[in-house]
Enzyme design. Structure first.
Site, mmCIF file in Angstrom:
data_model
loop_
_atom_site.group_PDB
_atom_site.id
_atom_site.type_symbol
_atom_site.label_atom_id
_atom_site.label_comp_id
_atom_site.label_asym_id
_atom_site.label_seq_id
_atom_site.Cartn_x
_atom_site.Cartn_y
_atom_site.Cartn_z
ATOM 1 N N HIS A 173 0.811 -1.218 0.000
ATOM 2 C CA HIS A 173 0.000 0.000 0.000
ATOM 3 C C HIS A 173 0.845 1.269 0.000
ATOM 4 O O HIS A 173 0.536 2.234 -0.677
ATOM 5 C CB HIS A 173 -0.913 0.020 1.226
ATOM 6 N N CYS A 219 2.230 -6.653 -22.847
ATOM 7 C CA CYS A 219 1.603 -6.040 -21.679
ATOM 8 C C CYS A 219 2.228 -6.500 -20.366
ATOM 9 O O CYS A 219 1.700 -6.246 -19.304
ATOM 10 C CB CYS A 219 0.098 -6.285 -21.680
ATOM 11 N N ARG A 246 8.059 -16.084 -10.445
ATOM 12 C CA ARG A 246 8.093 -14.616 -10.463
ATOM 13 C C ARG A 246 7.855 -13.990 -9.099
ATOM 14 O O ARG A 246 8.115 -12.802 -8.897
ATOM 15 C CB ARG A 246 7.095 -14.077 -11.501
ATOM 16 N N ASP A 283 4.834 -13.808 -17.166
ATOM 17 C CA ASP A 283 4.752 -15.267 -17.136
ATOM 18 C C ASP A 283 5.695 -15.920 -18.135
ATOM 19 O O ASP A 283 6.293 -16.951 -17.841
ATOM 20 C CB ASP A 283 3.321 -15.726 -17.409
ATOM 21 N N GLU A 290 2.261 -16.284 -23.334
ATOM 22 C CA GLU A 290 2.987 -16.281 -22.059
ATOM 23 C C GLU A 290 3.447 -17.673 -21.653
ATOM 24 O O GLU A 290 3.933 -17.875 -20.556
ATOM 25 C CB GLU A 290 2.169 -15.600 -20.956
HETATM 26 C C1 PEP Z 1 2.037 -11.361 -17.873
HETATM 27 O O1 PEP Z 1 2.113 -12.535 -17.505
HETATM 28 O O2 PEP Z 1 2.998 -10.733 -18.366
HETATM 29 C C2 PEP Z 1 0.787 -10.600 -17.717
HETATM 30 C C3 PEP Z 1 0.631 -9.405 -18.235
HETATM 31 O O3 PEP Z 1 -0.193 -11.180 -16.992
HETATM 32 P P1 PEP Z 1 -0.231 -11.224 -15.392
HETATM 33 O O4 PEP Z 1 0.875 -10.362 -14.870
HETATM 34 O O5 PEP Z 1 -1.585 -10.760 -14.996
HETATM 35 O O6 PEP Z 1 -0.023 -12.696 -15.137
HETATM 36 MG MG MG Z 2 0.315 -13.625 -17.048
#
Ligand code: PEP
Ligand code: MG
Length: 591
Positions: A194, A507, A470, A460, A436
């Site tokens: 937070h 993304c 991760r 991922d 991913e």
């Molecule tokens: C990713 O895996 O890069 C992704 C954008 O999805 P998330 O972080 O929600 O797993």
């Molecule tokens: Mg992901």
């Protein structure tokens, strides 16, 4: 006598420099009395507890009222804290302990807090670690009210102080922001704690995860805080101080330029347009994202709609949320991802069987294809929302062609149902897939003929390619986005999409890191989606470089064989290319 100089390294969560005196806020260690009660004192003890709960609630309400204009994030967190004061698990259990064990309210509450925290301890998940901290904050507020001791006296913190604490509650952070503090440094916390979220939304430099700064620093110590690299210099030399003052000034000047130009289009100096969109977790964030200069939503993570509740969101509720995102995203539209739970995203009421290895388990699309009723509810809601703007549907964790075909068929079934029920549905709703998983990446050429677009999820993809969890801090140093295998796969995926003529974006977090942008453009990406706060800076980065230089950089990298060499080359070239932009430290997160 000059105080001892030393350096501490934590996690930089909100970039910028703060230079000033430390103010230590000690909100730990509340000594509580423990005693047994005679039977006839139980009622008055329960009343004492009620009074402390009511007092706590009104204190939080006070903070909320004072901060009503400070952004929704604060309001929601504080509201959650108020709800906790009525939470059965906390309050009912404390009352029971007073009655059954005949112990005083402080002791009973402390016991209950400890047992709730232990529950959270067994769950290795950042989100739950944060909830554990919430229980702690709320619990200690009630304890202090029971004891009649003041809440940590934040009003003593002066306007030009850097606040040092073990941890800060959202209420603390919100209160401190009125004092115009310079920054925050805490022992606890991670990138999504937070304090980190608030510091970013307040644009205050912050470093968390310092482990023991609250023990090593005293009020009055001089500090330099670098919110990007996570470095804190305690009692710096005059030369160091002068150097950082210069850096701070430069940073502020550049930031002003970046923010002012956030709505300008992002195109490279040789005229290649780059589409920068935002990742959002809640529908309300869409508007903020556009205010930060994003062109629509590149990823809406719908799983957050299913969290923090005991029942599933209904079709109507989901429809309202998706409609808001699609409408607010404007002409650039929104990419809404179907439910991605499992793995590190845990939803209590959807828990099925305990999995030994959840990251490789029934996650994302696999979960949805297993829970068809739930999935079809979501698809129907999405189809209905498509009538209100430009919607693209994105499937997470696709491993091969079959899943895409099954989802297409399900979408058609749902479309028939929704239309039969009299709802409007857009004619054309692109169906895309997250790339991913290594399997999907390797057959990207085949998948490009099945899917309407690709969104590369590097968070991922890197995890599965390099076999690095991760969320595991012990292997975080091995999580290297510039590993040659990762770069090679990224280039292949982008080339496959281009060959098939479908759009491809990225993304994952990698897309929001300024230091990676030249590499990503160089390997052919021109669509990126990232956390909202990174949008203005990344747009500036794009405007400062040429596609020709990015391509040259990427082809230089193909001759290098180790990750370290690639990182060094990228850092060097990126610094040369972006010398006029505020990039205090490249790849700080990769440490
Ligand atoms: C990713 O895996 O890069 C992704 C954008 O999805 P998330 O972080 O929600 O797993
Ligand atoms: Mg992901």
């Amino acid at each position: 006598m000059s105080a001892e100089r030393f350096v501490m390294e934590g996690i930089g969560v909100s970039p910028g420099y703060a230079i000033g005196r430390a103010h230590l806020v000690d909100r730990r260690r509340i000594q509580i009395p423990k005693y047994h009660l005679p039977h006839d004192q139980v009622e008055s003890e329960l009343e004492r507890l009620e009074a402390a709960l009511a007092q706590s609630e009104s204190q939080i309400q006070d903070v909320r009222d004072k901060l009503s204009d400070a952004g929704e994030e604060h309001g929601l967190i504080l509201e959650a804290h108020q709800l906790m004061l009525r939470d059965e698990q906390l309050v009912h259990a404390t009352r029971e302990a007073i009655r059954a064990d005949l112990i005083n309210a402080e002791w009973a509450l402390k016991k209950v807090i400890r047992s709730i925290k232990q529950l959270f301890d067994n769950i290795d998940d950042e989100y739950f670690r944060e909830r554990r901290a919430d229980v702690e904050f709320v619990g200690s507020r009630v304890l202090r009210n029971l004891l009649g001791t003041a809440q940590p006296n934040l009003s003593l913190v002066g306007p030009s102080a850097i606040v040092v604490a073990h941890d800060l509650s959202p209420a603390d952070t919100a209160f401190l922001m009125r004092t115009a503090v310079l920054g925050f440094a805490t022992d606890a916390g991670g990138k999504t704690s937070h304090t980190a979220i608030m510091a970013r939304s307040l644009d205050l430099p912050a470093v968390v995860g310092l482990e023991n700064i609250s023990e090593r620093v005293a009020t009055g110590d001089m500090l330099i805080l670098d919110g990007a690299s996570g470095r804190i210099v305690v009692n710096p030399s005059p030369v160091e101080l002068a150097r950082y003052q210069r850096l701070q000034l430069e940073w502020q000047n550049r930031l002003a330029v970046i923010t002012a130009s956030r709505h300008a289009p992002a195109a490279t100096t040789d005229g290649v347009p780059v589409h920068i969109a935002a990742n959002v977790e809640r529908p309300e964030e869409t508007r903020t994202a556009l205010e930060f200069g994003a062109l629509g939503v590149g990823l809406y993570r719908t799983e957050y709609l299913y969290m923090n509740r005991e029942t599933l969101p209904s079709e109507d509720e989901q429809y309202a949320a998706y409609r808001q995102v699609v409408e607010d995203a404007g002409p650039s539209g929104a990419t809404i991802r179907t439910l991605d739970i499992g793995g590190d995203k845990f939803i209590e009421h959807l828990k099925r069987n305990r999995e030994l290895n959840p990251v490789m388990g029934l996650r994302a699309i696999r979960f949805c294809l297993h829970e068809l009723k739930l999935f079809k509810t979501q698809l129907r809601a999405l189809l209905r929302a498509s009538a209100h703007g430009r919607l693209r549907i994105l499937i997470p964790l696709v491993s091969g062609v079959e899943e895409v075909r099954v989802v297409r068929a399900l979408l058609q079934d749902c479309r028939d149902e929704v239309v039969a029920a009299g709802h409007a549905v857009a004619d054309d709703i692109p169906l895309g897939i997250m790339i991913e998983l290594p399997s999907a990446a390797l057959i990207a050429d085949v998948l490009a003929h099945e899917a309407d677009f690709f969104a590369i999820g590097t968070n991922d993809l890197i995890q599965y390619m390099l076999a690095i969890d991760r969320g595991n801090e012990h292997v975080a140093h091995l999580y290297r986005p510039l590993h040659p295998a990762v770069l090679r796969v990224l280039a292949q995926v982008v080339a496959a999409a281009h060959a098939a003529g479908i759009p491809v974006s990225m993304c994952g977090e990698m897309a929001g890191e300024p230091g990676y942008i030249p590499v990503l453009l160089g390997l052919g990406l021109t669509e990126l989606s990232m956390n909202t706060v990174s949008v203005p800076l990344v747009k500036s980065v794009v405007r400062a470089i040429s596609m020709a230089d990015c391509r040259a950089l990427f082809s230089e990298l193909s001759a290098l064989v180790t990750t370290a060499e690639i990182e060094r080359r990228v850092a060097l070239r990126t610094q040369q290319l972006l010398k006029d932009l505020p990039l205090p430290e490249l790849f700080s997160h990769a440490r």
